[in-house]
Design a protein around this motif. Sequence first.
Motif, PDB file in Angstrom:
ATOM      1  N   ALA B 139       0.911  -1.118  -0.037  1.00 13.20           N
ATOM      2  CA  ALA B 139      -0.059  -0.092  -0.051  1.00 13.20           C
ATOM      3  C   ALA B 139       0.851   1.197   0.019  1.00 13.20           C
ATOM      4  CB  ALA B 139      -0.935  -0.020   1.075  1.00 13.20           C
ATOM      5  N   ALA B 140       0.183   2.488  -0.184  1.00 14.23           N
ATOM      6  CA  ALA B 140       0.962   3.513  -0.074  1.00 14.23           C
ATOM      7  C   ALA B 140       1.565   3.742   1.340  1.00 14.23           C
ATOM      8  CB  ALA B 140      -0.160   4.681  -0.295  1.00 14.23           C
ATOM      9  N   ALA B 141       2.783   4.319   1.345  1.00  9.77           N
ATOM     10  CA  ALA B 141       3.569   4.415   2.585  1.00  9.77           C
ATOM     11  C   ALA B 141       4.267   5.764   2.615  1.00  9.77           C
ATOM     12  CB  ALA B 141       4.665   3.270   2.523  1.00  9.77           C
ATOM     13  N   ALA B 142       3.395   6.796   2.140  1.00  4.05           N
ATOM     14  CA  ALA B 142       3.890   8.287   2.227  1.00  4.05           C
ATOM     15  C   ALA B 142       3.319   8.991   3.440  1.00  4.05           C
ATOM     16  CB  ALA B 142       4.031   8.618   0.890  1.00  4.05           C
ATOM     17  N   GLY B 143       2.810   8.442   4.241  1.00  4.57           N
ATOM     18  CA  GLY B 143       1.926   9.057   5.247  1.00  4.57           C
ATOM     19  C   GLY B 143       0.537   9.526   4.447  1.00  4.57           C
ATOM     20  N   TRP B 144      -0.401   9.797   5.556  1.00  2.00           N
ATOM     21  CA  TRP B 144      -1.806  10.105   4.831  1.00  2.00           C
ATOM     22  C   TRP B 144      -1.601  11.579   3.763  1.00  2.00           C
ATOM     23  CZ3 TRP B 144      -5.652  13.940   5.134  1.00  2.00           C
ATOM     24  CH2 TRP B 144      -5.102  15.021   6.115  1.00  2.00           C
ATOM     25  N   THR B 145      -0.649  12.197   4.150  1.00  2.18           N
ATOM     26  CA  THR B 145      -0.582  13.296   3.341  1.00  2.18           C
ATOM     27  C   THR B 145      -0.030  13.121   2.127  1.00  2.18           C
ATOM     28  OG1 THR B 145       1.650  13.849   4.263  1.00  2.18           O
ATOM     29  CG2 THR B 145      -0.419  15.032   5.480  1.00  2.18           C
ATOM     30  N   LEU B 146       0.487  12.109   1.775  1.00  4.20           N
ATOM     31  CA  LEU B 146       1.091  11.486   0.505  1.00  4.20           C
ATOM     32  C   LEU B 146       1.949  12.629  -0.270  1.00  4.20           C
ATOM     33  CD1 LEU B 146      -2.415  10.357  -1.053  1.00  4.20           C
ATOM     34  CD2 LEU B 146      -0.534   8.794   0.319  1.00  4.20           C
ATOM     35  N   TYR B 147       2.860  13.008   0.640  1.00  9.88           N
ATOM     36  CA  TYR B 147       3.967  14.136   0.281  1.00  9.88           C
ATOM     37  C   TYR B 147       4.816  13.365  -1.104  1.00  9.88           C
ATOM     38  CZ  TYR B 147       3.434  17.413   4.232  1.00  9.88           C
ATOM     39  OH  TYR B 147       3.025  18.277   4.941  1.00  9.88           O
ATOM     40  N   ALA B 148       4.806  14.632  -2.003  1.00 11.49           N
ATOM     41  CA  ALA B 148       6.069  14.314  -2.990  1.00 11.49           C
ATOM     42  C   ALA B 148       7.347  14.700  -2.300  1.00 11.49           C
ATOM     43  CB  ALA B 148       5.622  15.176  -4.131  1.00 11.49           C
ATOM     44  N   PRO B 149       8.408  14.006  -2.524  1.00  6.38           N
ATOM     45  CA  PRO B 149       8.622  13.303  -3.644  1.00  6.38           C
ATOM     46  C   PRO B 149       8.333  11.626  -3.262  1.00  6.38           C
ATOM     47  CG  PRO B 149      10.796  13.848  -2.555  1.00  6.38           C
ATOM     48  CD  PRO B 149       9.708  14.476  -1.990  1.00  6.38           C
ATOM     49  N   LEU B 150       8.032  11.261  -2.016  1.00  7.95           N
ATOM     50  CA  LEU B 150       7.576  10.074  -1.660  1.00  7.95           C
ATOM     51  C   LEU B 150       6.394   9.548  -2.774  1.00  7.95           C
ATOM     52  CD1 LEU B 150       7.951   9.270   2.237  1.00  7.95           C
ATOM     53  CD2 LEU B 150       9.112   8.299   0.079  1.00  7.95           C
ATOM     54  N   ALA B 151       5.618  10.285  -2.899  1.00  4.61           N
ATOM     55  CA  ALA B 151       4.341   9.716  -3.693  1.00  4.61           C
ATOM     56  C   ALA B 151       4.708   9.781  -4.825  1.00  4.61           C
ATOM     57  CB  ALA B 151       3.138  10.999  -3.273  1.00  4.61           C
ATOM     58  N   THR B 152       5.656  10.279  -5.634  1.00  3.43           N
ATOM     59  CA  THR B 152       5.877  10.146  -7.078  1.00  3.43           C
ATOM     60  C   THR B 152       6.662   8.925  -7.013  1.00  3.43           C
ATOM     61  OG1 THR B 152       7.927  11.776  -6.808  1.00  3.43           O
ATOM     62  CG2 THR B 152       5.661  12.806  -7.701  1.00  3.43           C
ATOM     63  N   GLN B 153       7.285   8.227  -6.234  1.00  2.00           N
ATOM     64  CA  GLN B 153       7.964   7.521  -6.510  1.00  2.00           C
ATOM     65  C   GLN B 153       7.627   5.980  -6.342  1.00  2.00           C
ATOM     66  OE1 GLN B 153      11.451   8.319  -3.882  1.00  2.00           O
ATOM     67  NE2 GLN B 153      12.066   9.869  -5.230  1.00  2.00           N
ATOM     68  N   MET B 154       6.511   5.743  -5.382  1.00  4.83           N
ATOM     69  CA  MET B 154       6.231   4.319  -4.709  1.00  4.83           C
ATOM     70  C   MET B 154       5.542   3.552  -5.980  1.00  4.83           C
ATOM     71  SD  MET B 154       5.129   5.421  -0.975  1.00  4.83           S
ATOM     72  CE  MET B 154       6.425   5.233   0.187  1.00  4.83           C
ATOM     73  N   GLY B 155       5.211   2.493  -5.655  1.00  4.17           N
ATOM     74  CA  GLY B 155       4.660   1.363  -6.544  1.00  4.17           C
ATOM     75  C   GLY B 155       3.301   1.673  -6.922  1.00  4.17           C
ATOM     76  N   VAL B 156       2.509   0.624  -7.375  1.00  3.03           N
ATOM     77  CA  VAL B 156       1.223   0.685  -7.721  1.00  3.03           C
ATOM     78  C   VAL B 156       0.194   0.835  -6.834  1.00  3.03           C
ATOM     79  CG1 VAL B 156       0.772  -1.909  -7.799  1.00  3.03           C
ATOM     80  CG2 VAL B 156      -0.751  -0.450  -9.564  1.00  3.03           C
ATOM     81  N   GLY B 157       0.372   0.609  -5.499  1.00  4.19           N
ATOM     82  CA  GLY B 157      -0.378   0.750  -4.396  1.00  4.19           C
ATOM     83  C   GLY B 157      -0.723   2.360  -4.277  1.00  4.19           C
ATOM     84  N   MET B 158       0.426   3.316  -4.557  1.00  7.18           N
ATOM     85  CA  MET B 158       0.053   4.627  -4.563  1.00  7.18           C
ATOM     86  C   MET B 158      -0.981   5.005  -5.637  1.00  7.18           C
ATOM     87  SD  MET B 158       0.589   7.613  -3.204  1.00  7.18           S
ATOM     88  CE  MET B 158       2.159   7.323  -2.213  1.00  7.18           C
ATOM     89  N   ASP B 159      -0.980   4.443  -6.795  1.00  8.97           N
ATOM     90  CA  ASP B 159      -1.919   4.662  -7.877  1.00  8.97           C
ATOM     91  C   ASP B 159      -3.427   4.376  -7.269  1.00  8.97           C
ATOM     92  OD1 ASP B 159      -0.039   5.345  -9.741  1.00  8.97           O
ATOM     93  OD2 ASP B 159       0.549   3.297 -10.163  1.00  8.97           O
ATOM     94  N   LEU B 160      -3.220   3.044  -6.577  1.00  8.84           N
ATOM     95  CA  LEU B 160      -4.685   2.731  -6.411  1.00  8.84           C
ATOM     96  C   LEU B 160      -5.105   3.674  -5.167  1.00  8.84           C
ATOM     97  CD1 LEU B 160      -4.205  -1.044  -5.850  1.00  8.84           C
ATOM     98  CD2 LEU B 160      -5.230  -0.031  -7.761  1.00  8.84           C
ATOM     99  N   THR B 161      -4.122   4.286  -4.286  1.00 11.61           N
ATOM    100  CA  THR B 161      -4.829   5.261  -3.350  1.00 11.61           C
ATOM    101  C   THR B 161      -4.944   6.506  -3.923  1.00 11.61           C
ATOM    102  OG1 THR B 161      -2.836   4.179  -1.791  1.00 11.61           O
ATOM    103  CG2 THR B 161      -3.821   6.403  -1.385  1.00 11.61           C
ATOM    104  N   ILE B 162      -4.648   7.053  -5.230  1.00 15.18           N
ATOM    105  CA  ILE B 162      -4.957   8.281  -5.761  1.00 15.18           C
ATOM    106  C   ILE B 162      -6.271   7.806  -6.340  1.00 15.18           C
ATOM    107  CG2 ILE B 162      -4.422   9.929  -7.785  1.00 15.18           C
ATOM    108  CD1 ILE B 162      -1.482   9.238  -7.160  1.00 15.18           C
ATOM    109  N   PHE B 163      -6.483   6.902  -7.018  1.00 17.10           N
ATOM    110  CA  PHE B 163      -7.853   6.707  -7.483  1.00 17.10           C
ATOM    111  C   PHE B 163      -9.021   6.634  -6.399  1.00 17.10           C
ATOM    112  CE2 PHE B 163      -5.549   4.503 -11.055  1.00 17.10           C
ATOM    113  CZ  PHE B 163      -5.797   5.455 -12.177  1.00 17.10           C
ATOM    114  N   ALA B 164      -8.604   5.937  -5.303  1.00 21.07           N
ATOM    115  CA  ALA B 164      -9.450   5.953  -4.106  1.00 21.07           C
ATOM    116  C   ALA B 164      -9.898   7.217  -3.626  1.00 21.07           C
ATOM    117  CB  ALA B 164      -8.974   5.185  -2.938  1.00 21.07           C
ATOM    118  N   ILE B 165      -8.951   8.131  -3.652  1.00 25.97           N
ATOM    119  CA  ILE B 165      -9.113   9.517  -3.105  1.00 25.97           C
ATOM    120  C   ILE B 165      -9.943  10.327  -4.392  1.00 25.97           C
ATOM    121  CG2 ILE B 165      -8.013  11.785  -2.839  1.00 25.97           C
ATOM    122  CD1 ILE B 165      -5.833  10.194  -1.367  1.00 25.97           C
TER     123      ILE B 165
END
Lengths: 179, 540
Positions: B139-165
Amino acid sequence: MSQTSDPGNRQILRRLLIVAVMMFGFGYALVPFYEKICSVTGINNMMKPDVMGNTQIDKTRWITVEFDSNTRHDLPWDFIPEKKKVMVHPGELVHVQYRVTNKSADKVAGQAIPSYSPALAAQYFKKLECFCFAKQTMGGQESRVMPVVFAIEPSLPKDVNTITLSYTFFMVEGATKGG
Amino acid sequence: MTTATHVTDHAHDHHDHPSGIMRWVTATNHKDIGTLYLWFAFIMFLSGGVMALCIRLELFQPGLQYFRPELFNQFTTLHGLVMVFGAIMPAFTGLANWMLPLMLGAPDMAFARMNNWSFWLLPPAAALLMISFVVPGGAAAAGWTLYAPLATQMGVGMDLTIFAIHIMGISSIMGAINIIVTILNMRAPGMTLMKMPMFAWTSLITAYLLIAVMPVLAGAVTMVLTDRHFGTNFFNAAGGGDPVLYQHIFWFFGHPEVYIMALPAFGVVSQVIPTFSRKPLFGYHSMVYATASIAILSFMVWAHHMFAVGMPVTAQLFFMYATALIAVPTGVKVFNWIATMWKGAMTFETPMLFAIGFVCLFTMGGFSGVVLSIAAVDIQLQDTYYVVAHFHYVLVAGALFSLFAAVYYWLPKWTGHMYPEGRGKVHFWWSMIAFNVTFFPMHFLGLAGMPRRIPDYATQFTEFNTMATVGAFAFGIAQVYFLFFVLLPTIKGGQKAPQRPWEGGQTLEWEVPSPAPFHTWEEPPARELVDKLSAEQKLH
């Protein structure tokens, strides 16, 4: 007090939807707005030459400047400072060079981002010329010497005697999906 | 547990609408949708709670015992996202759905089919978040705030999180539109805006906040998405972008979001306290103005979440003073609640206990907020457990306690049964003590410098962390107790609730039978009734 058929309800719905769409656009409008504020206030001026205020050389002080260099995202470059460190006087104009070699056969573009330790030193470290002011494009197997000209503001706090200038070269091309 | 109550329970479902599962899938009745929202929120609350317990389990002792650090980061991230977007926000939307038409004398919400959509978007979004735990990279592991640059680097879990949002954002916006239109256009004759129950006011202002900021969050995560896959460089430093920009856009959403979770809580407490003090709400007008000024100020303080990024002193001072200014309208509210209780004929049923617990603990969370608003202090405390303690005091003891107050307050109206009062009190005191055992020590941990979102810690933090973990598990068990020993028994049966279970209740929902029939206020309440209730609440 009827429901969905009430024209008043539909009208508010339309207006609120327009507001929602506009706020989505507003999120994007914050991007140029932010860049404008940064350039007007000079907060984010890493890409521009600095202006030296006081050019008086303080011969009584020696500052050690150390150079660190890194590459990121599988950028196939060798990136090495010619000197690991220099001793300078505050106010003195210093010229140093980095040797950059593209190890791959392809043309690759990179952008160097500086960072300072201690972070406090950043505002006293004036770069008059730097390869980091622009994107650098290197042909296949090309090797080049890249200069930095800098001076340190004499108002640098007395307890700072060593400054580390660290550059990281990032690959610029295409989608930079990392992982 | 009599069968007679079952008969009255179901007598009203057999008109023209489907029964069984299709009743819920095709639900357009505000009460059904409210129920769906509340159950969804409760399930999400338990899921997010399990993640929180995993976090606390790992932090029971120093060292790494149970989870890999990557998984720990996923737990902290998803715990935040699930609790904010899955539990608290849907719970308040559910309350608004259930109660606003009843309290305003409207037959239903304004757009019944849109209401169905705004609920049924939520389960797929929640499924995306849960599925992201098992995709490659987790899953997304950048903190609930999804800060860049962590959020721009992680795997497909981040994409799912973005769609969920994205999906949850659309759901929230539709829900908010429904609330606004219902409140503006469908009030009973004679109920002017300044005679509405305070819960309607806070729901209205919250809905405006949602429409203003949810699209901004959608924009921010869309930028992350295009940075990740389509070669844009909004936040990518190498391409001329700026990760700090993400923080500005996120917190432009994020700070009003804080009040999206807090204002409806203020509304609930403003209903409960007058009822059990048997006095009208003190300073109704100042309550309305305070709510509105909190909402307006919330757009001007976002950068206090990011003092540590380095900004000019002028900007720091501006955001610091603006933030401290919010303490004024919030203080107005707290004093109004206390003044409402002053010399009232108070009784301490469970809703009132949760409301008073709210006032005490939310005020403490407010005070630690004032401490954090001071830029110089904030830079020291940024990303420490002091911040964790602060926002759990305002979100758990604030939003969650007010939700429990609301559930106990309106449960007789919803189910037609009185909840077991003794068990409700046990639930309150158990939660209250366990909450403080969990979160109070975190203030000390933060002041001593323990960073948040780290699975390990220095050994001098052991005692307080052990305490917090014990408290967290006790708190979790209290909520399981609530489910099995309060909520389910009350739904199944129990003492029959009168139409007016609380003698102090002076709003329109107490003018319909308990349980509330499937259709209410098809004929709007009589003008005389609305005027009489307004007069009793001293609203002119």
